[in-house]
Design a protein around this motif. Structure first.
Motif, PDB file in Angstrom:
ATOM      1  N   LEU A  70     -25.542  74.881  18.241  1.00 33.69           N
ATOM      2  CA  LEU A  70     -25.414  73.304  18.038  1.00 33.69           C
ATOM      3  C   LEU A  70     -24.118  73.051  18.724  1.00 33.69           C
ATOM      4  CD1 LEU A  70     -26.721  72.756  14.456  1.00 33.69           C
ATOM      5  CD2 LEU A  70     -27.937  72.616  16.743  1.00 33.69           C
ATOM      6  N   GLY A  71     -23.585  73.850  19.568  1.00 35.73           N
ATOM      7  CA  GLY A  71     -22.460  73.777  20.410  1.00 35.73           C
ATOM      8  C   GLY A  71     -21.255  73.519  19.282  1.00 35.73           C
ATOM      9  N   LEU A  72     -21.318  74.015  18.159  1.00 36.78           N
ATOM     10  CA  LEU A  72     -20.238  74.161  17.164  1.00 36.78           C
ATOM     11  C   LEU A  72     -18.919  75.089  17.651  1.00 36.78           C
ATOM     12  CD1 LEU A  72     -22.410  74.383  13.821  1.00 36.78           C
ATOM     13  CD2 LEU A  72     -21.063  72.541  14.732  1.00 36.78           C
ATOM     14  N   PHE A  73     -19.357  75.972  18.510  1.00 33.61           N
ATOM     15  CA  PHE A  73     -17.918  76.685  19.120  1.00 33.61           C
ATOM     16  C   PHE A  73     -16.871  75.856  19.827  1.00 33.61           C
ATOM     17  CE2 PHE A  73     -21.057  75.867  22.772  1.00 33.61           C
ATOM     18  CZ  PHE A  73     -20.452  75.812  23.596  1.00 33.61           C
ATOM     19  N   ARG A  93     -17.286  78.423   7.562  1.00 34.17           N
ATOM     20  CA  ARG A  93     -17.976  77.125   7.556  1.00 34.17           C
ATOM     21  C   ARG A  93     -18.934  77.288   8.624  1.00 34.17           C
ATOM     22  NH1 ARG A  93     -13.825  73.497   4.057  1.00 34.17           N
ATOM     23  NH2 ARG A  93     -14.496  74.315   1.908  1.00 34.17           N
ATOM     24  N   LEU A  94     -18.247  77.242   9.854  1.00 37.49           N
ATOM     25  CA  LEU A  94     -19.092  77.168  11.213  1.00 37.49           C
ATOM     26  C   LEU A  94     -19.885  78.339  11.407  1.00 37.49           C
ATOM     27  CD1 LEU A  94     -16.047  76.016  13.469  1.00 37.49           C
ATOM     28  CD2 LEU A  94     -17.886  74.788  12.849  1.00 37.49           C
ATOM     29  N   LEU A  95     -19.478  79.549  10.926  1.00 39.65           N
ATOM     30  CA  LEU A  95     -20.438  80.550  11.007  1.00 39.65           C
ATOM     31  C   LEU A  95     -21.793  80.526  10.290  1.00 39.65           C
ATOM     32  CD1 LEU A  95     -20.963  83.537  12.105  1.00 39.65           C
ATOM     33  CD2 LEU A  95     -19.596  84.401   9.840  1.00 39.65           C
ATOM     34  N   TYR A  96     -21.655  79.995   9.153  1.00 37.15           N
ATOM     35  CA  TYR A  96     -23.012  79.638   8.295  1.00 37.15           C
ATOM     36  C   TYR A  96     -23.699  78.722   9.010  1.00 37.15           C
ATOM     37  CZ  TYR A  96     -25.864  78.037   4.758  1.00 37.15           C
ATOM     38  OH  TYR A  96     -27.102  77.657   3.674  1.00 37.15           O
ATOM     39  N   LEU A  97     -23.015  77.722   9.510  1.00 34.78           N
ATOM     40  CA  LEU A  97     -23.960  76.602  10.172  1.00 34.78           C
ATOM     41  C   LEU A  97     -24.591  77.272  11.517  1.00 34.78           C
ATOM     42  CD1 LEU A  97     -21.652  73.562  10.046  1.00 34.78           C
ATOM     43  CD2 LEU A  97     -23.808  73.835   8.622  1.00 34.78           C
ATOM     44  N   ILE A 206     -14.260  90.907  11.915  1.00 35.49           N
ATOM     45  CA  ILE A 206     -14.479  89.458  11.496  1.00 35.49           C
ATOM     46  C   ILE A 206     -14.732  89.199  10.139  1.00 35.49           C
ATOM     47  CG2 ILE A 206     -15.806  87.501  12.070  1.00 35.49           C
ATOM     48  CD1 ILE A 206     -16.020  88.346  15.225  1.00 35.49           C
ATOM     49  N   TRP A 207     -15.607  89.880   9.543  1.00 31.76           N
ATOM     50  CA  TRP A 207     -16.026  89.421   8.282  1.00 31.76           C
ATOM     51  C   TRP A 207     -15.130  89.932   7.077  1.00 31.76           C
ATOM     52  CZ3 TRP A 207     -21.963  88.834   6.846  1.00 31.76           C
ATOM     53  CH2 TRP A 207     -22.547  88.178   8.118  1.00 31.76           C
ATOM     54  N   ILE A 208     -14.569  91.299   7.511  1.00 33.47           N
ATOM     55  CA  ILE A 208     -14.016  92.020   6.438  1.00 33.47           C
ATOM     56  C   ILE A 208     -12.200  91.741   6.614  1.00 33.47           C
ATOM     57  CG2 ILE A 208     -13.150  94.110   5.476  1.00 33.47           C
ATOM     58  CD1 ILE A 208     -16.167  95.133   6.078  1.00 33.47           C
ATOM     59  N   LYS A 209     -11.879  92.138   8.012  1.00 32.04           N
ATOM     60  CA  LYS A 209     -10.534  92.092   8.063  1.00 32.04           C
ATOM     61  C   LYS A 209      -9.903  90.745   8.220  1.00 32.04           C
ATOM     62  CE  LYS A 209      -9.916  96.721  10.126  1.00 32.04           C
ATOM     63  NZ  LYS A 209      -9.792  97.249  11.561  1.00 32.04           N
ATOM     64  N   GLU A 210     -10.756  89.580   9.039  1.00 29.38           N
ATOM     65  CA  GLU A 210     -10.307  88.360   9.224  1.00 29.38           C
ATOM     66  C   GLU A 210     -10.689  87.411   7.962  1.00 29.38           C
ATOM     67  OE1 GLU A 210      -8.261  87.152  11.372  1.00 29.38           O
ATOM     68  OE2 GLU A 210      -7.992  88.878  12.733  1.00 29.38           O
ATOM     69  N   LYS A 211     -11.583  87.899   7.179  1.00 31.87           N
ATOM     70  CA  LYS A 211     -12.091  87.164   5.866  1.00 31.87           C
ATOM     71  C   LYS A 211     -12.985  85.948   6.549  1.00 31.87           C
ATOM     72  CE  LYS A 211      -8.723  89.039   2.998  1.00 31.87           C
ATOM     73  NZ  LYS A 211      -7.765  88.803   1.755  1.00 31.87           N
ATOM     74  N   ILE A 212     -13.533  86.152   7.430  1.00 30.66           N
ATOM     75  CA  ILE A 212     -14.435  85.026   8.065  1.00 30.66           C
ATOM     76  C   ILE A 212     -15.855  85.449   7.806  1.00 30.66           C
ATOM     77  CG2 ILE A 212     -15.324  83.836  10.092  1.00 30.66           C
ATOM     78  CD1 ILE A 212     -12.489  84.491  11.242  1.00 30.66           C
ATOM     79  N   VAL A 213     -16.651  84.923   6.584  1.00 30.11           N
ATOM     80  CA  VAL A 213     -17.810  85.259   6.188  1.00 30.11           C
ATOM     81  C   VAL A 213     -18.514  83.989   6.059  1.00 30.11           C
ATOM     82  CG1 VAL A 213     -17.067  87.250   4.979  1.00 30.11           C
ATOM     83  CG2 VAL A 213     -17.144  85.244   3.982  1.00 30.11           C
ATOM     84  N   PRO A 214     -19.972  84.070   6.223  1.00 34.10           N
ATOM     85  CA  PRO A 214     -20.802  82.595   6.074  1.00 34.10           C
ATOM     86  C   PRO A 214     -20.438  82.100   4.891  1.00 34.10           C
ATOM     87  CG  PRO A 214     -21.945  84.577   7.029  1.00 34.10           C
ATOM     88  CD  PRO A 214     -20.704  85.207   6.641  1.00 34.10           C
ATOM     89  N   LYS A 215     -19.990  80.951   5.005  1.00 30.74           N
ATOM     90  CA  LYS A 215     -19.683  79.977   3.763  1.00 30.74           C
ATOM     91  C   LYS A 215     -20.467  78.602   3.817  1.00 30.74           C
ATOM     92  CE  LYS A 215     -16.025  78.196   0.720  1.00 30.74           C
ATOM     93  NZ  LYS A 215     -16.383  79.020  -0.186  1.00 30.74           N
ATOM     94  N   ARG A 216     -21.136  78.440   2.852  1.00 27.94           N
ATOM     95  CA  ARG A 216     -21.820  77.202   2.912  1.00 27.94           C
ATOM     96  C   ARG A 216     -21.082  76.064   2.833  1.00 27.94           C
ATOM     97  NH1 ARG A 216     -27.217  75.249  -0.771  1.00 27.94           N
ATOM     98  NH2 ARG A 216     -27.566  73.039   0.285  1.00 27.94           N
ATOM     99  N   ASP A 217     -20.944  75.063   3.490  1.00 30.81           N
ATOM    100  CA  ASP A 217     -20.169  73.805   3.337  1.00 30.81           C
ATOM    101  C   ASP A 217     -21.162  72.411   2.730  1.00 30.81           C
ATOM    102  OD1 ASP A 217     -18.555  71.461   3.722  1.00 30.81           O
ATOM    103  OD2 ASP A 217     -18.001  71.935   5.517  1.00 30.81           O
ATOM    104  N   HIS A 218     -20.682  72.400   1.487  1.00 32.87           N
ATOM    105  CA  HIS A 218     -21.316  71.457   0.633  1.00 32.87           C
ATOM    106  C   HIS A 218     -20.886  69.756   1.111  1.00 32.87           C
ATOM    107  CE1 HIS A 218     -22.898  74.179  -1.954  1.00 32.87           C
ATOM    108  NE2 HIS A 218     -21.735  74.798  -1.965  1.00 32.87           N
ATOM    109  N   SER A 219     -20.230  69.590   1.977  1.00 30.05           N
ATOM    110  CA  SER A 219     -19.674  68.395   2.440  1.00 30.05           C
ATOM    111  C   SER A 219     -20.490  67.807   3.529  1.00 30.05           C
ATOM    112  CB  SER A 219     -18.088  68.337   2.888  1.00 30.05           C
ATOM    113  OG  SER A 219     -18.057  67.057   3.481  1.00 30.05           O
TER     114      SER A 219
END
Length: 483
Positions: A70-73, A93-97, A206-219
């Motif tokens: 979706l061009g979110l990059f 949040r971007l990763l989840y989307l 990315i997921w473990i060391k940088e703590k970037i994990v899929p996270k749903r954004d409720h906004s």
């Protein structure tokens, strides 16, 4: 800012960027080199028809990949600088989307491919479609990695993992084609294996060391805002497909033989291998050009552009001169030798890639992503229109000229579009230099094609002269005297 901190004030900074260029661009292309070296072994077991089918599959999957994120990059680099130490929350949040959107696009692509290849049995189509959508499903981790590690000037975590994944894909393709003789299926299997491996290898950093994990954004308000900014990047990404792949789709629509499509695909693939130099230098420059523009150091920004553009031109001219010899050495199937001219023109079509990177980077920084449409989407649409007009008359060879003409229109955009006219003036007050670039590329296209036909001994002499000019170019840049 102290003088020693300013970009490229000493030779060590030039050396560091060149080393990063090797890491970011050359070492990742070791897999490409292996792929090229593999050609003499697999081309006897491939036909133009195999390349034709693979070319069509890769074109359709490529279109899906350009839509899947979706061009979110476009937000990744900006969020990294804006959120600083808390960037990982926004990236999660971007990763989840991206993952959700990728799954939807993969499902749609599966259905489209299933009904597109109705000459195969149901079982064959199901297997083919399942393999084909793997790169769409598992692209997210690699997309984030391509941004985070260059921004941190840490090439090794990115490069080594990409290399391992690529080698796994190459081995899969080689075994499938050389030992099992399954033709284009080998390419599809190789890409699927590489994509899956790439996703898995980046889970730890990315997921473990940088703590970037899929996270749903409720906004929903925030999601809509992000997507409203990112959506223009979709036609931008599609523009690349229109430039590179639309010709094959148009050929198929007009009933051009699958063999001719295969020859074109083979040539374009070989031509794409040549752009290692431009991609390497520009990738290494991404943090520097970001900082240079954000800190209003437009003189440094301009010098970075001239350096990367110069390296690109040297690499392309050298490759085009030796292209017939490379084909005779690597492509052990005379049916593909018609692709030499395609490869040579594909090299020059991508000669303006550095200009694209520098122009598009400003759009991302300014968050004016709508302007991206001018850079690639408009030239892409132009290429589609020209292909529709010219291919029925001149066949697949017409695509050589339509593609290179469409790519090169990027050079003229700053003269006609207000946004680029303004931003280019900041770092290139004398815009006539862009016209000079266009004239230089045109002359070199003709000259290098002529030189590709001369005796091998004379080619060596010309190559030595080119290397001498390159060394002088690097020396002048090290002294901060670019052009």
């Amino acid at each position: 800012m102290e003088r020693k901190q300013i970009l490229f004030r000493d030779k060590m900074s030039v050396k560091r960027v060149l080393i990063n260029s090797i890491w970011f661009g050359v070492i990742p292309k070791l897999s490409t080199v292996i792929n090229v070296l593999m050609l003499p072994f697999i081309t006897p077991y491939l036909s133009p028809e195999d390349y034709g089918v693979w070319g069509l599959i890769s074109s359709y999957v490529g279109i899906a990949l350009s839509v899947a994120s979706l061009g979110l990059f476009v937000h990744l680099t900006n969020f990294y600088y804006e959120y600083k130490s808390h960037y990982n929350l926004a990236w999660s949040r971007l990763l989840y989307l991206i993952l959700v959107a990728s799954a939807v696009v993969a499902a749609v692509t599966f259905i489209l491919l299933f009904f597109s290849f109705d000459n195969f049995s149901v079982g064959e189509r199901t297997l083919l479609c399942m393999l084909a959508v793997v790169p769409i499903l598992f692209d997210a981790n690699g997309l984030l990695a391509k941004h985070i590690f260059p921004l941190r000037n840490k090439p090794k975590p990115l490069v080594l993992r990409n290399l391992v994944a690529s080698l796994a894909g190459i081995c899969s393709s080689f075994i499938s084609i050389y030992f099992f003789r399954i033709g284009f299926y080998g390419f599809v299997i190789g890409l699927a294996v590489a994509s899956l491996m790439n996703f898995i290898l980046f889970i730890d950093p990315i997921w473990i060391k940088e703590k970037i994990v899929p996270k749903r954004d409720h906004s929903m308000h925030r999601i809509k805002e992000w997507i409203s900014i990112s959506l223009p990047a979709i036609p931008h990404a599609l523009g690349f497909l229109f430039l590179t792949s639309s010709s094959r789709i148009v050929m198929n629509f007009y009933g051009v033989s699958i063999n001719d499509i295969g020859i074109y695909t083979n040539g374009y693939t070989i031509g794409d291998y040549v752009n290692v130099g431009a991609a390497a230098v520009v990738t290494a420059f991404l943090p520097q050009l970001q900082l240079a523009y954000r800190q209003n150091r437009f003189n440094d920004f301009r010098k970075l552009y001239f350096f990367s553009q110069g390296i690109s031109i040297f690499a392309i001219v050298f490759a085009v001169i030796w292209m017939p010899d490379l084909y005779r050495l690597l492509i052990r199937n005379p049916q593909f030798h018609e692709g030499i001219r395609v490869a040579q023109y594909a090299c020059f079509a991508n000669a303006v890639f550095p200009l694209y990177v520098f122009l598009s980077s400003v759009c991302f920084i300014e968050k004016n992503t709508k302007q991206l449409l001018w850079l690639v989407f408009v030239p892409g649409i132009l290429n589609v229109m020209l292909c529709i007009i010219c291919i029925p008359i001149w066949g697949y060879r017409a695509a050589l000229f339509t593609t290179i003409f469409s790519y090169w229109t990027q050079v003229l955009i700053p003269f006609f579009v207000k946004f680029y006219n303004h931003t280019v003036k900041l770092w290139m007050p004398q815009k006539y230099q862009l016209l000079l670039l266009l004239l230089t590329l045109s002359a070199l296209l003709v000259l290098s094609n002529m030189l590709s036909q001369i005796n091998t001994t004379y080619k060596f002499i010309v190559s030595i002269a080119l290397l001498g000019l390159l060394c002088n170019f690097l020396k002048n840049f090290a002294k901060y005297k670019v052009l």
